[in-house]
Scaffold this motif. Structure first.
Motif, PDB file in Angstrom:
ATOM      1  N   THR A 183     -12.314 -45.274  61.226  1.00 43.45           N
ATOM      2  CA  THR A 183     -11.953 -45.298  62.694  1.00 43.45           C
ATOM      3  C   THR A 183     -13.178 -45.005  63.444  1.00 43.45           C
ATOM      4  O   THR A 183     -13.109 -44.518  64.718  1.00 43.45           O
ATOM      5  CB  THR A 183     -10.781 -44.420  63.049  1.00 43.45           C
ATOM      6  N   THR A 184     -14.478 -45.301  63.085  1.00 41.66           N
ATOM      7  CA  THR A 184     -15.736 -45.124  63.694  1.00 41.66           C
ATOM      8  C   THR A 184     -15.874 -46.031  64.832  1.00 41.66           C
ATOM      9  O   THR A 184     -15.489 -47.267  64.803  1.00 41.66           O
ATOM     10  CB  THR A 184     -16.951 -45.099  62.771  1.00 41.66           C
ATOM     11  N   PRO A 210     -14.094 -52.720  68.291  1.00 41.87           N
ATOM     12  CA  PRO A 210     -15.127 -52.200  67.585  1.00 41.87           C
ATOM     13  C   PRO A 210     -15.609 -51.066  68.292  1.00 41.87           C
ATOM     14  O   PRO A 210     -15.979 -49.954  67.585  1.00 41.87           O
ATOM     15  CB  PRO A 210     -16.191 -53.173  67.919  1.00 41.87           C
ATOM     16  N   PHE A 211     -15.118 -50.673  69.527  1.00 39.92           N
ATOM     17  CA  PHE A 211     -15.611 -49.430  69.980  1.00 39.92           C
ATOM     18  C   PHE A 211     -14.392 -48.409  70.133  1.00 39.92           C
ATOM     19  O   PHE A 211     -14.898 -47.036  70.189  1.00 39.92           O
ATOM     20  CB  PHE A 211     -15.896 -49.762  71.653  1.00 39.92           C
ATOM     21  N   ALA A 212     -13.283 -48.688  70.216  1.00 45.47           N
ATOM     22  CA  ALA A 212     -12.196 -47.896  70.181  1.00 45.47           C
ATOM     23  C   ALA A 212     -12.045 -47.237  68.765  1.00 45.47           C
ATOM     24  O   ALA A 212     -12.433 -47.528  67.672  1.00 45.47           O
ATOM     25  CB  ALA A 212     -10.954 -48.577  70.097  1.00 45.47           C
ATOM     26  N   SER A 213     -11.551 -45.863  68.581  1.00 43.25           N
ATOM     27  CA  SER A 213     -11.178 -45.203  67.333  1.00 43.25           C
ATOM     28  C   SER A 213      -9.935 -45.773  66.683  1.00 43.25           C
ATOM     29  O   SER A 213      -9.068 -45.232  66.422  1.00 43.25           O
ATOM     30  CB  SER A 213     -11.121 -43.926  67.704  1.00 43.25           C
ATOM     31  N   GLU A 214     -10.184 -47.015  66.019  1.00 43.22           N
ATOM     32  CA  GLU A 214      -9.309 -47.893  65.474  1.00 43.22           C
ATOM     33  C   GLU A 214     -10.023 -48.477  64.216  1.00 43.22           C
ATOM     34  O   GLU A 214     -11.325 -48.553  64.173  1.00 43.22           O
ATOM     35  CB  GLU A 214      -8.441 -48.904  66.271  1.00 43.22           C
ATOM     36  N   TYR A 215      -9.420 -49.075  63.311  1.00 43.36           N
ATOM     37  CA  TYR A 215      -9.834 -50.043  62.339  1.00 43.36           C
ATOM     38  C   TYR A 215     -10.624 -51.170  62.794  1.00 43.36           C
ATOM     39  O   TYR A 215      -9.800 -51.897  63.513  1.00 43.36           O
ATOM     40  CB  TYR A 215      -8.751 -50.322  61.343  1.00 43.36           C
ATOM     41  N   ALA A 271     -16.221 -49.467  75.894  1.00 48.18           N
ATOM     42  CA  ALA A 271     -14.744 -49.264  76.069  1.00 48.18           C
ATOM     43  C   ALA A 271     -14.350 -50.281  77.213  1.00 48.18           C
ATOM     44  O   ALA A 271     -13.131 -50.333  77.473  1.00 48.18           O
ATOM     45  CB  ALA A 271     -14.582 -47.879  76.544  1.00 48.18           C
ATOM     46  N   ASN A 272     -15.053 -50.968  77.657  1.00 46.79           N
ATOM     47  CA  ASN A 272     -14.643 -51.952  78.783  1.00 46.79           C
ATOM     48  C   ASN A 272     -13.436 -53.003  78.394  1.00 46.79           C
ATOM     49  O   ASN A 272     -12.622 -53.614  78.982  1.00 46.79           O
ATOM     50  CB  ASN A 272     -15.630 -52.780  79.439  1.00 46.79           C
ATOM     51  N   TYR A 273     -13.511 -53.370  76.889  1.00 43.77           N
ATOM     52  CA  TYR A 273     -13.041 -54.385  76.288  1.00 43.77           C
ATOM     53  C   TYR A 273     -12.378 -53.898  74.908  1.00 43.77           C
ATOM     54  O   TYR A 273     -12.960 -53.206  74.428  1.00 43.77           O
ATOM     55  CB  TYR A 273     -13.716 -55.645  76.062  1.00 43.77           C
ATOM     56  N   ASN A 274     -11.260 -54.768  74.709  1.00 41.62           N
ATOM     57  CA  ASN A 274     -10.702 -54.213  73.268  1.00 41.62           C
ATOM     58  C   ASN A 274     -11.014 -55.022  72.251  1.00 41.62           C
ATOM     59  O   ASN A 274     -11.077 -54.423  71.277  1.00 41.62           O
ATOM     60  CB  ASN A 274      -9.165 -54.438  73.557  1.00 41.62           C
ATOM     61  N   HIS A 275     -11.215 -56.412  72.571  1.00 39.66           N
ATOM     62  CA  HIS A 275     -11.667 -57.379  71.533  1.00 39.66           C
ATOM     63  C   HIS A 275     -12.753 -58.011  72.117  1.00 39.66           C
ATOM     64  O   HIS A 275     -13.070 -58.511  73.283  1.00 39.66           O
ATOM     65  CB  HIS A 275     -10.401 -58.159  71.164  1.00 39.66           C
ATOM     66  N   TYR A 276     -13.543 -58.677  71.296  1.00 40.12           N
ATOM     67  CA  TYR A 276     -14.701 -59.639  71.396  1.00 40.12           C
ATOM     68  C   TYR A 276     -14.795 -60.622  70.848  1.00 40.12           C
ATOM     69  O   TYR A 276     -14.359 -60.815  69.753  1.00 40.12           O
ATOM     70  CB  TYR A 276     -16.127 -58.600  71.138  1.00 40.12           C
ATOM     71  N   LYS A 277     -15.431 -61.842  71.516  1.00 40.60           N
ATOM     72  CA  LYS A 277     -15.654 -63.022  70.669  1.00 40.60           C
ATOM     73  C   LYS A 277     -17.379 -62.965  70.531  1.00 40.60           C
ATOM     74  O   LYS A 277     -17.835 -63.013  71.424  1.00 40.60           O
ATOM     75  CB  LYS A 277     -15.284 -64.250  71.642  1.00 40.60           C
ATOM     76  N   LEU A 278     -17.806 -63.328  69.537  1.00 43.99           N
ATOM     77  CA  LEU A 278     -19.348 -63.457  69.071  1.00 43.99           C
ATOM     78  C   LEU A 278     -19.566 -64.813  68.613  1.00 43.99           C
ATOM     79  O   LEU A 278     -18.914 -65.274  67.723  1.00 43.99           O
ATOM     80  CB  LEU A 278     -19.791 -62.330  68.083  1.00 43.99           C
ATOM     81  N   ILE A 279     -20.381 -65.470  69.312  1.00 42.73           N
ATOM     82  CA  ILE A 279     -20.711 -66.924  69.052  1.00 42.73           C
ATOM     83  C   ILE A 279     -22.314 -67.072  68.596  1.00 42.73           C
ATOM     84  O   ILE A 279     -22.925 -66.637  69.362  1.00 42.73           O
ATOM     85  CB  ILE A 279     -20.330 -67.807  69.993  1.00 42.73           C
ATOM     86  N   TRP A 280     -22.644 -66.840  67.360  1.00 41.83           N
ATOM     87  CA  TRP A 280     -23.860 -67.106  66.730  1.00 41.83           C
ATOM     88  C   TRP A 280     -24.347 -68.415  66.475  1.00 41.83           C
ATOM     89  O   TRP A 280     -23.612 -69.460  66.173  1.00 41.83           O
ATOM     90  CB  TRP A 280     -23.959 -66.279  65.263  1.00 41.83           C
TER      91      TRP A 280
END
Length: 213
Positions: A176-177, A142-147, A55-64
Protein backbone atom coordinates in the motif's frame (compact mmCIF):
# COMPACT_ATOMS: atom_id res chain seq x y z
CA UNK A 1 -19.10 48.29 1.15
CA UNK A 2 -21.88 49.00 -1.32
CA UNK A 3 -23.14 46.15 -3.44
CA UNK A 4 -21.79 46.34 -6.97
CA UNK A 5 -24.15 45.17 -9.65
CA UNK A 6 -23.00 44.17 -13.11
CA UNK A 7 -24.86 43.67 -16.30
CA UNK A 8 -25.25 40.15 -17.58
CA UNK A 9 -22.60 40.79 -20.24
CA UNK A 10 -20.41 43.02 -18.12
CA UNK A 11 -17.82 40.36 -17.14
CA UNK A 12 -15.66 38.26 -19.43
CA UNK A 13 -15.33 34.78 -17.89
CA UNK A 14 -12.18 34.33 -19.95
CA UNK A 15 -10.42 36.82 -17.66
CA UNK A 16 -8.57 35.89 -14.46
CA UNK A 17 -10.03 36.94 -11.11
CA UNK A 18 -8.42 36.95 -7.64
CA UNK A 19 -11.33 36.03 -5.36
CA UNK A 20 -10.69 35.87 -1.62
CA UNK A 21 -13.95 34.17 -0.64
CA UNK A 22 -15.42 30.78 -1.54
CA UNK A 23 -16.10 30.34 -5.23
CA UNK A 24 -18.64 27.80 -6.43
CA UNK A 25 -19.61 26.67 -9.89
CA UNK A 26 -16.17 27.43 -11.36
CA UNK A 27 -14.96 23.88 -11.82
CA UNK A 28 -13.16 21.34 -9.62
CA UNK A 29 -11.05 18.21 -9.81
CA UNK A 30 -14.16 16.09 -10.25
CA UNK A 31 -14.54 13.85 -13.26
CA UNK A 32 -12.12 13.03 -16.07
CA UNK A 33 -9.46 15.67 -16.72
CA UNK A 34 -6.33 16.12 -18.82
CA UNK A 35 -3.32 16.71 -16.55
CA UNK A 36 -0.16 16.84 -18.65
CA UNK A 37 1.78 15.72 -21.69
CA UNK A 38 5.27 14.35 -21.11
CA UNK A 39 7.91 14.08 -23.83
CA UNK A 40 9.87 10.83 -23.66
CA UNK A 41 13.48 11.11 -24.80
CA UNK A 42 16.16 8.83 -23.45
CA UNK A 43 19.47 7.48 -24.65
CA UNK A 44 20.32 5.73 -21.38
CA UNK A 45 17.65 2.98 -21.38
CA UNK A 46 15.91 4.52 -18.33
CA UNK A 47 13.39 7.36 -18.24
CA UNK A 48 11.79 8.59 -15.01
CA UNK A 49 8.36 10.19 -15.32
CA UNK A 50 7.92 12.21 -12.14
CA UNK A 51 4.92 14.04 -10.66
CA UNK A 52 2.33 11.97 -12.51
CA UNK A 53 0.16 11.06 -9.53
CA UNK A 54 -1.17 13.09 -6.59
CA UNK A 55 -3.96 13.10 -4.03
CA UNK A 56 -6.12 15.16 -6.42
CA UNK A 57 -7.30 12.08 -8.30
CA UNK A 58 -8.21 8.52 -7.43
CA UNK A 59 -7.58 6.86 -10.77
CA UNK A 60 -5.50 7.74 -13.82
CA UNK A 61 -5.44 7.05 -17.53
CA UNK A 62 -2.01 6.90 -19.18
CA UNK A 63 -1.67 6.87 -22.97
CA UNK A 64 1.83 5.96 -24.15
CA UNK A 65 3.24 6.41 -27.67
CA UNK A 66 6.77 4.97 -27.79
CA UNK A 67 9.27 4.27 -30.57
CA UNK A 68 12.44 2.45 -29.57
CA UNK A 69 15.84 1.88 -31.12
CA UNK A 70 18.47 -0.70 -30.20
CA UNK A 71 21.92 -0.60 -31.72
CA UNK A 72 22.78 -4.02 -30.27
CA UNK A 73 20.21 -6.73 -31.00
CA UNK A 74 17.43 -4.83 -32.81
CA UNK A 75 14.92 -5.48 -30.00
CA UNK A 76 13.59 -3.27 -27.25
CA UNK A 77 11.07 -4.28 -24.61
CA UNK A 78 9.29 -1.96 -22.18
CA UNK A 79 9.34 -2.57 -18.44
CA UNK A 80 7.51 -0.28 -16.00
CA UNK A 81 8.23 0.43 -12.34
CA UNK A 82 6.80 2.80 -9.72
CA UNK A 83 8.44 5.83 -8.11
CA UNK A 84 7.71 6.32 -4.41
CA UNK A 85 5.87 9.47 -3.38
CA UNK A 86 7.97 9.71 -0.23
CA UNK A 87 11.35 10.30 -1.90
CA UNK A 88 11.01 9.70 -5.66
CA UNK A 89 13.08 6.50 -5.64
CA UNK A 90 12.12 3.32 -7.46
CA UNK A 91 10.24 0.69 -5.48
CA UNK A 92 12.36 -2.41 -6.12
CA UNK A 93 10.36 -4.75 -3.88
CA UNK A 94 9.43 -7.97 -5.65
CA UNK A 95 5.71 -7.80 -5.01
CA UNK A 96 4.15 -7.14 -8.43
CA UNK A 97 2.09 -9.92 -9.99
CA UNK A 98 1.11 -9.43 -13.61
CA UNK A 99 -0.41 -11.32 -16.52
CA UNK A 100 -1.00 -10.57 -20.19
CA UNK A 101 -2.77 -12.26 -23.04
CA UNK A 102 -2.49 -11.41 -26.72
CA UNK A 103 -2.13 -12.51 -30.28
CA UNK A 104 -0.57 -11.31 -33.51
CA UNK A 105 -1.93 -10.95 -37.02
CA UNK A 106 -0.44 -14.33 -37.95
CA UNK A 107 -2.53 -16.05 -35.27
CA UNK A 108 0.29 -16.76 -32.82
CA UNK A 109 -0.55 -16.47 -29.11
CA UNK A 110 1.57 -14.07 -27.06
CA UNK A 111 0.66 -14.60 -23.43
CA UNK A 112 2.40 -14.96 -20.10
CA UNK A 113 2.29 -14.41 -16.36
CA UNK A 114 4.87 -13.38 -13.74
CA UNK A 115 4.78 -13.41 -9.94
CA UNK A 116 6.77 -11.47 -7.36
CA UNK A 117 8.47 -9.05 -9.78
CA UNK A 118 9.67 -5.50 -9.24
CA UNK A 119 8.25 -4.42 -12.59
CA UNK A 120 5.49 -5.23 -15.07
CA UNK A 121 5.60 -5.69 -18.83
CA UNK A 122 2.72 -6.45 -21.18
CA UNK A 123 4.86 -7.45 -24.18
CA UNK A 124 5.21 -11.13 -24.86
CA UNK A 125 7.66 -10.38 -27.63
CA UNK A 126 10.01 -7.46 -28.06
CA UNK A 127 9.32 -4.27 -29.97
CA UNK A 128 11.53 -3.97 -33.04
CA UNK A 129 13.56 -0.95 -34.08
CA UNK A 130 11.57 2.00 -35.34
CA UNK A 131 8.18 0.36 -34.81
CA UNK A 132 5.54 2.18 -32.76
CA UNK A 133 4.15 0.79 -29.52
CA UNK A 134 1.00 2.12 -27.88
CA UNK A 135 -0.35 1.51 -24.39
CA UNK A 136 -3.59 2.68 -22.82
CA UNK A 137 -3.24 2.06 -19.08
CA UNK A 138 -5.71 2.58 -16.27
CA UNK A 139 -3.85 3.03 -12.97
CA UNK A 140 -5.93 2.66 -9.81
CA UNK A 141 -5.10 4.42 -6.52
CA UNK A 142 -1.36 4.99 -7.13
CA UNK A 143 -1.05 7.84 -4.64
CA UNK A 144 -3.49 6.58 -2.03
CA UNK A 145 -2.46 4.06 0.62
CA UNK A 146 -4.21 1.25 -1.21
CA UNK A 147 -3.18 -1.59 -3.48
CA UNK A 148 -2.05 -0.09 -6.77
CA UNK A 149 -3.43 -1.86 -9.83
CA UNK A 150 -2.92 -1.41 -13.57
CA UNK A 151 -4.85 -2.72 -16.52
CA UNK A 152 -3.91 -1.99 -20.09
CA UNK A 153 -4.41 -2.50 -23.79
CA UNK A 154 -1.29 -2.61 -25.93
CA UNK A 155 -0.54 -2.77 -29.63
CA UNK A 156 2.66 -2.61 -31.62
CA UNK A 157 3.89 -3.32 -35.12
CA UNK A 158 6.68 -5.74 -35.93
CA UNK A 159 8.34 -7.47 -38.86
CA UNK A 160 8.78 -4.47 -41.15
CA UNK A 161 5.17 -3.27 -40.79
CA UNK A 162 3.55 -6.57 -41.84
CA UNK A 163 2.67 -8.04 -38.46
CA UNK A 164 0.66 -6.37 -35.71
CA UNK A 165 0.54 -7.59 -32.13
CA UNK A 166 -2.04 -6.71 -29.49
CA UNK A 167 -2.50 -7.76 -25.89
CA UNK A 168 -4.30 -6.88 -22.70
CA UNK A 169 -2.69 -7.08 -19.30
CA UNK A 170 -3.14 -6.45 -15.62
CA UNK A 171 -0.72 -5.88 -12.75
CA UNK A 172 -1.26 -5.65 -9.00
CA UNK A 173 1.21 -4.35 -6.43
CA UNK A 174 0.96 -6.28 -3.16
CA UNK A 175 1.64 -3.31 -0.87
CA UNK A 176 0.00 0.00 0.00
CA UNK A 177 2.88 2.36 -0.78
CA UNK A 178 2.01 5.74 -2.31
CA UNK A 179 3.50 6.42 -5.74
CA UNK A 180 4.02 9.74 -7.51
CA UNK A 181 5.45 8.54 -10.83
CA UNK A 182 6.71 5.72 -13.02
CA UNK A 183 9.95 4.58 -14.58
CA UNK A 184 10.24 3.26 -18.14
CA UNK A 185 13.09 0.79 -18.57
CA UNK A 186 14.16 -0.41 -22.01
CA UNK A 187 15.19 -4.05 -21.79
CA UNK A 188 16.01 -6.79 -24.26
CA UNK A 189 13.66 -9.35 -22.66
CA UNK A 190 10.13 -8.90 -21.38
CA UNK A 191 10.84 -10.84 -18.17
CA UNK A 192 13.88 -8.71 -17.29
CA UNK A 193 14.31 -5.37 -15.53
CA UNK A 194 17.98 -5.07 -16.53
CA UNK A 195 18.45 -1.97 -18.75
CA UNK A 196 19.67 -2.66 -22.29
CA UNK A 197 22.52 -0.18 -22.63
CA UNK A 198 22.16 -0.08 -26.43
CA UNK A 199 18.55 1.10 -26.34
CA UNK A 200 16.94 4.50 -26.70
CA UNK A 201 13.36 5.72 -27.03
CA UNK A 202 11.29 8.71 -28.04
CA UNK A 203 7.61 9.37 -27.65
CA UNK A 204 4.93 10.94 -25.51
CA UNK A 205 2.84 10.16 -22.45
CA UNK A 206 -0.59 11.74 -21.98
CA UNK A 207 -1.85 11.77 -18.38
CA UNK A 208 -5.52 12.07 -17.37
CA UNK A 209 -7.04 12.01 -13.90
CA UNK A 210 -10.38 10.68 -12.64
CA UNK A 211 -11.84 11.90 -9.34
CA UNK A 212 -14.99 10.47 -7.77
CA UNK A 213 -16.01 13.73 -6.11
Amino acid sequence: MALIKTKARGISLADNFAFTGTVTGAGSNSGFRFIKKVQITTSSSIFDLTNLFSANYNHYKLIWDIVGEDTGDNDTSHAFQFLKASDGTVDTAGDINYAYHGTDSQGSARSGNVENASHFNFNYNTVEDGRPAYYEMSVFAPFASEYTAVNALMTYMVNADVDTTTSNGSAMRDNTTSYSGMRLVLTSANTSITPDSGSSATGTLLVYGMAES
